[in-house]
Structure formats: structure tokens, C-alpha cells
Design a protein around this motif. Structure first.
Motif, PDB file in Angstrom:
ATOM      1  N   ILE A  28      33.389 -23.284  -6.786  1.00 36.64           N
ATOM      2  CA  ILE A  28      33.968 -22.884  -5.506  1.00 36.64           C
ATOM      3  C   ILE A  28      35.396 -22.387  -5.700  1.00 36.64           C
ATOM      4  O   ILE A  28      36.228 -23.052  -6.331  1.00 36.64           O
ATOM      5  N   ASP A  29      35.668 -21.216  -5.150  1.00 37.00           N
ATOM      6  CA  ASP A  29      37.018 -20.649  -5.130  1.00 37.00           C
ATOM      7  C   ASP A  29      37.429 -20.506  -3.657  1.00 37.00           C
ATOM      8  O   ASP A  29      36.847 -19.703  -2.932  1.00 37.00           O
ATOM      9  N   PRO A  30      38.410 -21.294  -3.196  1.00 37.01           N
ATOM     10  CA  PRO A  30      38.821 -21.204  -1.788  1.00 37.01           C
ATOM     11  C   PRO A  30      39.221 -19.804  -1.358  1.00 37.01           C
ATOM     12  O   PRO A  30      39.132 -19.467  -0.170  1.00 37.01           O
ATOM     13  N   GLU A  31      39.636 -18.980  -2.311  1.00 41.86           N
ATOM     14  CA  GLU A  31      40.032 -17.613  -1.987  1.00 41.86           C
ATOM     15  C   GLU A  31      38.837 -16.667  -1.892  1.00 41.86           C
ATOM     16  O   GLU A  31      38.955 -15.553  -1.386  1.00 41.86           O
ATOM     17  N   LEU A  64      33.498 -36.915  -5.064  1.00 39.21           N
ATOM     18  CA  LEU A  64      34.249 -35.807  -4.490  1.00 39.21           C
ATOM     19  C   LEU A  64      35.595 -35.627  -5.170  1.00 39.21           C
ATOM     20  O   LEU A  64      36.155 -36.574  -5.734  1.00 39.21           O
ATOM     21  N   GLU A  65      36.126 -34.403  -5.088  1.00 41.76           N
ATOM     22  CA  GLU A  65      37.470 -34.148  -5.586  1.00 41.76           C
ATOM     23  C   GLU A  65      38.132 -33.068  -4.726  1.00 41.76           C
ATOM     24  O   GLU A  65      37.459 -32.196  -4.166  1.00 41.76           O
ATOM     25  N   ALA A  66      39.448 -33.174  -4.624  1.00 40.00           N
ATOM     26  CA  ALA A  66      40.210 -32.166  -3.883  1.00 40.00           C
ATOM     27  C   ALA A  66      40.235 -30.876  -4.702  1.00 40.00           C
ATOM     28  O   ALA A  66      40.309 -30.908  -5.931  1.00 40.00           O
ATOM     29  N   LEU A  67      40.165 -29.756  -3.996  1.00 45.60           N
ATOM     30  CA  LEU A  67      40.148 -28.451  -4.655  1.00 45.60           C
ATOM     31  C   LEU A  67      41.373 -27.664  -4.214  1.00 45.60           C
ATOM     32  O   LEU A  67      41.525 -27.329  -3.039  1.00 45.60           O
TER      33      LEU A  67
END
Length: 299
Positions: free
Chosen positions: A160-163, A238-241
Motif C-alpha cells: 500500500i502506498d498512501p500516495e 497491524l502497523e502504521a503506514l
């Protein structure tokens, strides 16, 4: 930021202190802070009490609407009825300072501002991000700062890339600023000839979190306190991205015509900041990073 005009909710089982959180529970409810927290006692301030409009002072008890699905800010306790959390402790301290009592009612986030407008609630306290749209409807008194945070499963297996989340399945809560963000991102994906984001929209943030833990979604985005709390509760899953972004203030909500009452709340916030209550409450809930020094009406 909670909620586009709105709200997120990671209602996982609360276990304090936060540094020790690691439960996999996704039950609706949680444990109150007890021995790990510092007790808070607030005495009424007569000068501040005099700022409260007569009709509110005579009533004595404020009906407070909240979407109790947003741990650790607001959630239902073990009895499944009592609304608890950081926001609850903060506003109860404000009410105490004004010589008022509170009666908390759980309700859907996207109906809370309407509830204030209609007179169903005297106040709404539910991690509302302050924005121009809301300020046109109600008065908002700033008390905390939060941003948006992406979360994915451990190791980010879907890359996953937030951008650029085009083609990915992303969970988000209904009525939130994060949902608006995903809608805008999806539109851009389509304009660029890419697959749209598959949005999984839930009424409650707890369900958004559960969907990510179970693998139904690839990622979620939510207000930073709620997202990071969900990560702590599910450290092995889970982990923060990336980093938190777009930080903005939360605001207590009162009717548009209650400007005097809004001013009284702002002054009461300043008073509990000065006497140390404000910082103690944030510390009890592990939310010191969101503390602010400026409490204003419609900033």
C-alpha cells in the motif's frame, strides 16, 4: 480527522496503560483506566459558572451526544451503556468547572450535529474535526489536535502506498474526512486511467478496524489517535503506514445561537489547563501529543 464532518472509531478492548496494550479483542467496549491513571477532581469556579446562560444553569444537567465507537476518545464501557474515554473525561471536567453535570447519550456520528441543532443534545462531544462546513451549522470550541493516519497489516503485504492506493481495498468510516479523501483519490485514479480504490465504508470505526485485522481490506485510514491506538491493540497484526498528516483541531459542538455558552466552555478549558487537569486527562489516556494551549470558539 474524525469524520469529515466526521468520525472514526476503533472500539477495541481498552487496556491501560497504553504502553502495555496488545489485546486482539474487537469487542464493543473496554476497561476503564484505573490504577494506571491519576485521579482527577475538579471544583466549580463561581466566576465561570456565572458565564453560563440562565436556561442552561437552571437545567443543571447537560445532555451530551457522542458516537461511542471511537476508542480511546469515546467508547462504551464494560456494561455496554456507559460512555467513557478521553473526550468524556475532558468535557466532564469542563462541566464540573462550570458547575454543571452531564448525561451522555450514544448515537450515530452523522446524526450528532443535527441532534444539537434540533435540541436533542445540549452539546456534542465526539472528536469532531473543526472545519468551515461545520462552523456554518454550529459553534465549535477547540480542545485537541489530531491528523489522519494510514494503517495496514503487518509488513504491508499488499504494498500500500498512501500516495497511490489505486486498485486497493481501503476501509474507512462513514461521514468522515477520510472518506472524502478516499473519494477524491478514487476520482484521480479514474482520471489517470487506473483502477479505482475499492472503498469499504462502515458505520462504525470498530468495524473498519476489524475488517483490516481479518484481511477483508488492505488498509484503513482514520484519525491519528484512533488509528495508532488500534495498532497498539493489535501489535502483531497491524502497523502504521507513513506519518500523520493534515493535523487540525477537534471541537466541542454547541448550538449556533449559544455563543455565550461556547465562550464559557472555552474559558473552562483554559481553567482546567491552568490547574493541570487537562494535561492529567491526556496523560491518563496516552494522548499527550495532541494537547493544545489555545482554546477558542470557531478558530
Amino acid at each position: 480527522m474524525r469524520r469529515s464532518p466526521l468520525a472514526l472509531s476503533a472500539v477495541l478492548a481498552l487496556t491501560f496503560p497504553l504502553a502495555a496494550c496488545g489485546s486482539d479483542s474487537l469487542e464493543e467496549g473496554g476497561e476503564s483506566a484505573t490504577s494506571a491513571t491519576e485521579s482527577v477532581e475538579v471544583e466549580a469556579d463561581e466566576s465561570l459558572s456565572e458565564m453560563v446562560p440562565a436556561e442552561i444553569k437552571d437545567k443543571g444537567t447537560l445532555t451530551v451526544g457522542s458516537d461511542a465507537s471511537y476508542a480511546p476518545n469515546e467508547f462504551l464501557g464494560d456494561d455496554g451503556k456507559t460512555v467513557e474515554g478521553m473526550d468524556v473525561d475532558l468535557f466532564d471536567a469542563v462541566a464540573d468547572k462550570l458547575g454543571l453535570k452531564t448525561q451522555w447519550q450514544n448515537g450515530p456520528f452523522d446524526a450528532l450535529i443535527l441532534g444539537v441543532d434540533s435540541g436533542k443534545y445540549d452539546v456534542s462531544v465526539s472528536s469532531f474535526t473543526i472545519n468551515d462546513e461545520r462552523k456554518e451549522q454550529v459553534n465549535m470550541i477547540s480542545y485537541f489536535s489530531a491528523g489522519t493516519q494510514w494503517v495496514t497489516t503487518t509488513g504491508n503485504p499488499e504494498g500500500i502506498d498512501p500516495e497511490d492506493a489505486c486498485g486497493k481495498t481501503v476501509g474507512v468510516q462513514k461521514g468522515t474526512v477520510q472518506l472524502d479523501e478516499i473519494k477524491d483519490a478514487t476520482k484521480k485514479c479514474e482520471e489517470d486511467g487506473k483502477e479505482p480504490i475499492n472503498s469499504v465504508v462502515e458505520q462504525e470505526q470498530s468495524k473498519v478496524t476489524a475488517s483490516l485485522v481479518s484481511g477483508k481490506t488492505d488498509a484503513m485510514l482514520a484519525d491519528s489517535p484512533i488509528a495508532l491506538y488500534a495498532v497498539k491493540q493489535n501489535e502483531d497484526k497491524l502497523e502504521a503506514l507513513g506519518e500523520t498528516y493534515d493535523s487540525a483541531p477537534y471541537g466541542f459542538v454547541v448550538p449556533k445561537d449559544q455563543t455565550e455558552f461556547a465562550d464559557a466552555i472555552a474559558e473552562a478549558l483554559k481553567a482546567i489547563k491552568e490547574d493541570g487537569t487537562y494535561d492529567t486527562v491526556l496523560k491518563n489516556w496516552g494522548q499527550e501529543s495532541g494537547g493544545v494551549d489555545d482554546f477558542a470558539v470557531n478558530p
